[in-house]
Every structure is written in structure tokens, then in C-alpha cells.
Design a protein around this motif. Structure first.
Motif, short mmCIF file in Angstrom:
data_model
loop_
_atom_site.label_atom_id
_atom_site.label_comp_id
_atom_site.label_asym_id
_atom_site.label_seq_id
_atom_site.Cartn_x
_atom_site.Cartn_y
_atom_site.Cartn_z
N TRP A 33 33.20 53.54 47.51
CA TRP A 33 33.59 53.35 46.13
C TRP A 33 33.65 51.83 45.92
O TRP A 33 34.03 51.10 46.81
N MET A 34 33.30 51.38 44.76
CA MET A 34 33.26 49.95 44.49
C MET A 34 34.03 49.61 43.23
O MET A 34 34.08 50.41 42.28
N SER A 35 34.61 48.43 43.23
CA SER A 35 35.39 47.97 42.09
C SER A 35 34.97 46.57 41.65
O SER A 35 34.43 45.81 42.44
N TRP A 36 35.26 46.30 40.42
CA TRP A 36 35.21 44.94 39.88
C TRP A 36 36.64 44.52 39.53
O TRP A 36 37.43 45.34 39.03
N LEU A 37 36.94 43.29 39.82
CA LEU A 37 38.23 42.71 39.49
C LEU A 37 37.99 41.34 38.87
O LEU A 37 36.89 40.80 38.94
N ARG A 38 39.02 40.78 38.28
CA ARG A 38 38.92 39.44 37.73
C ARG A 38 40.25 38.71 37.83
O ARG A 38 41.30 39.33 37.90
N ARG A 39 40.14 37.41 37.85
CA ARG A 39 41.34 36.57 37.83
C ARG A 39 41.16 35.52 36.75
O ARG A 39 40.31 34.63 36.86
N ALA A 40 41.96 35.63 35.71
CA ALA A 40 41.94 34.65 34.64
C ALA A 40 42.78 33.45 35.05
O ALA A 40 43.66 33.57 35.90
N PRO A 41 42.53 32.30 34.45
CA PRO A 41 43.31 31.11 34.80
C PRO A 41 44.80 31.33 34.65
O PRO A 41 45.26 31.81 33.61
N GLY A 42 45.55 31.06 35.70
CA GLY A 42 47.00 31.19 35.67
C GLY A 42 47.52 32.60 35.76
O GLY A 42 48.72 32.82 35.61
N LYS A 43 46.63 33.56 36.00
CA LYS A 43 47.06 34.96 36.05
C LYS A 43 46.72 35.57 37.41
O LYS A 43 45.98 35.00 38.20
N THR A 44 47.29 36.75 37.64
CA THR A 44 47.04 37.44 38.91
C THR A 44 45.73 38.20 38.86
O THR A 44 45.14 38.44 37.78
N TYR A 95 35.06 39.38 40.45
CA TYR A 95 34.80 39.73 41.84
C TYR A 95 34.41 41.19 41.99
O TYR A 95 34.91 42.04 41.25
N CYS A 96 33.58 41.47 42.98
CA CYS A 96 33.37 42.86 43.38
C CYS A 96 34.08 43.07 44.72
O CYS A 96 34.25 42.14 45.50
N ALA A 97 34.49 44.30 44.94
CA ALA A 97 35.24 44.63 46.15
C ALA A 97 35.12 46.11 46.45
O ALA A 97 34.66 46.89 45.61
N GLN A 98 35.57 46.49 47.64
CA GLN A 98 35.46 47.88 48.05
C GLN A 98 36.69 48.70 47.71
O GLN A 98 36.76 49.88 48.05
N ASN A 99 37.66 48.09 47.07
CA ASN A 99 38.81 48.85 46.63
C ASN A 99 39.47 48.14 45.45
O ASN A 99 39.10 47.02 45.10
N ARG A 100 40.44 48.81 44.84
CA ARG A 100 41.09 48.27 43.64
C ARG A 100 42.00 47.08 43.95
O ARG A 100 42.40 46.37 43.04
N ARG A 101 42.33 46.89 45.23
CA ARG A 101 43.17 45.73 45.57
C ARG A 101 42.34 44.46 45.65
O ARG A 101 42.90 43.37 45.63
N GLY A 102 41.04 44.61 45.79
CA GLY A 102 40.21 43.43 45.89
C GLY A 102 40.05 42.90 47.30
O GLY A 102 39.63 41.76 47.50
N ASP A 103 40.37 43.75 48.30
CA ASP A 103 40.23 43.32 49.68
C ASP A 103 38.78 42.97 49.98
O ASP A 103 37.85 43.63 49.53
N SER A 104 38.60 41.93 50.78
CA SER A 104 37.27 41.51 51.22
C SER A 104 36.31 41.31 50.06
O SER A 104 35.11 41.60 50.17
N ARG A 105 36.83 40.81 48.96
CA ARG A 105 35.95 40.54 47.81
C ARG A 105 35.10 39.32 48.09
O ARG A 105 35.35 38.57 49.04
N GLY A 106 34.08 39.13 47.26
CA GLY A 106 33.22 37.98 47.41
C GLY A 106 33.85 36.73 46.85
O GLY A 106 35.04 36.71 46.52
N HIS A 107 33.04 35.67 46.72
CA HIS A 107 33.54 34.40 46.19
C HIS A 107 33.70 34.43 44.67
O HIS A 107 34.38 33.58 44.11
#
Length: 115
Positions: A33-44, A95-107
Motif C-alpha cells: 500500500w502506498m501513501s502521499w504525505l506533505r509537510r507545509a512550512p512550520g507544520k507537521t 513525499y511518498c511512503a509505504q505507510n501513513r506515518r511516512g516511514d522511509s519516505r523519499g527526499h
């Protein structure tokens, strides 16, 4: 580079579109399963989308629902996120990652939306 490599970000005007890509050739992609995540400036880090192994099931965070489409090509080991009707608040590192936590995501790949 790690096993996941994101690309496709850039500078876009509000209302515009982008398609992000994730090269997942370094993992057992078809089994993940694959996820996308993001980090906005100053946010988690924020989870925004997930897709199951065969692409038939997708999930979206409320913040992106209706404006994004996640997809995958298992033969190419590629994950995608099409973003439409972009808003300045979508500005973030994606970021893309293999779970919703973002573990082992790319750069990540930077998306900047100008107003």
C-alpha cells in the motif's frame, strides 16, 4: 538516493495543476500500500492520500479530497498524485511512503502555489 524518489513538483499559480511522481523501483512495489504525505512550512507531516496494492481502493484526507487523484502503475513501479485546483495552502514538500506515518519516505518534491 533512497528506495523512493519523488519528482514533479514546481511553482504553479493558484488554480493550477501538477502531477507528482514517485519512483518506487527500490521496493516490493506491487505488494505495498502506498501513501502521499506533505509537510507545509512550520507544520507537521500530514498524510494526504493512500492507495491499495492493485489501485482499486483509494483514500484522501479532507484537505485534498476532490482535488487530488492517487494512482499507480505496478508494471513501472510508479506512484502518482495528480493535484488540481491548487491553493496557496497546498504549498509544501510532498513525499511518498509505504505507510501513513511516512516511514522511509523519499527526499520529497517541493510544490509552491502562488496566489
Amino acid at each position: 538516493e533512497g528506495p523512493l524518489v519523488e519528482s514533479g513538483g514546481g511553482l504553479v499559480e493558484a488554480g493550477g495543476s501538477l502531477t507528482l511522481s514517485c519512483d518506487a523501483s527500490g521496493i516490493n512495489f506491487s505488494g505495498a500500500w502506498m501513501s502521499w504525505l506533505r509537510r507545509a512550512p512550520g507544520k507537521t507531516l500530514e498524510w494526504i492520500s493512500e492507495i491499495n496494492r492493485n489501485g482499486a481502493t483509494t483514500y484522501y484526507a479532507d484537505s485534498i479530497k476532490g482535488r487530488a487523484t492517487i494512482s499507480r502503475d505496478n508494471a513501472k513501479k510508479m506512484l502518482y498524485l495528480q493535484l488540481n485546483s491548487l491553493k496557496p495552502e497546498d504549498t509544501a514538500m510532498y513525499y511518498c511512503a509505504q505507510n501513513r506515518r511516512g516511514d522511509s519516505r523519499g527526499h520529497g518534491t517541493q510544490v509552491t502555489v502562488s496566489s
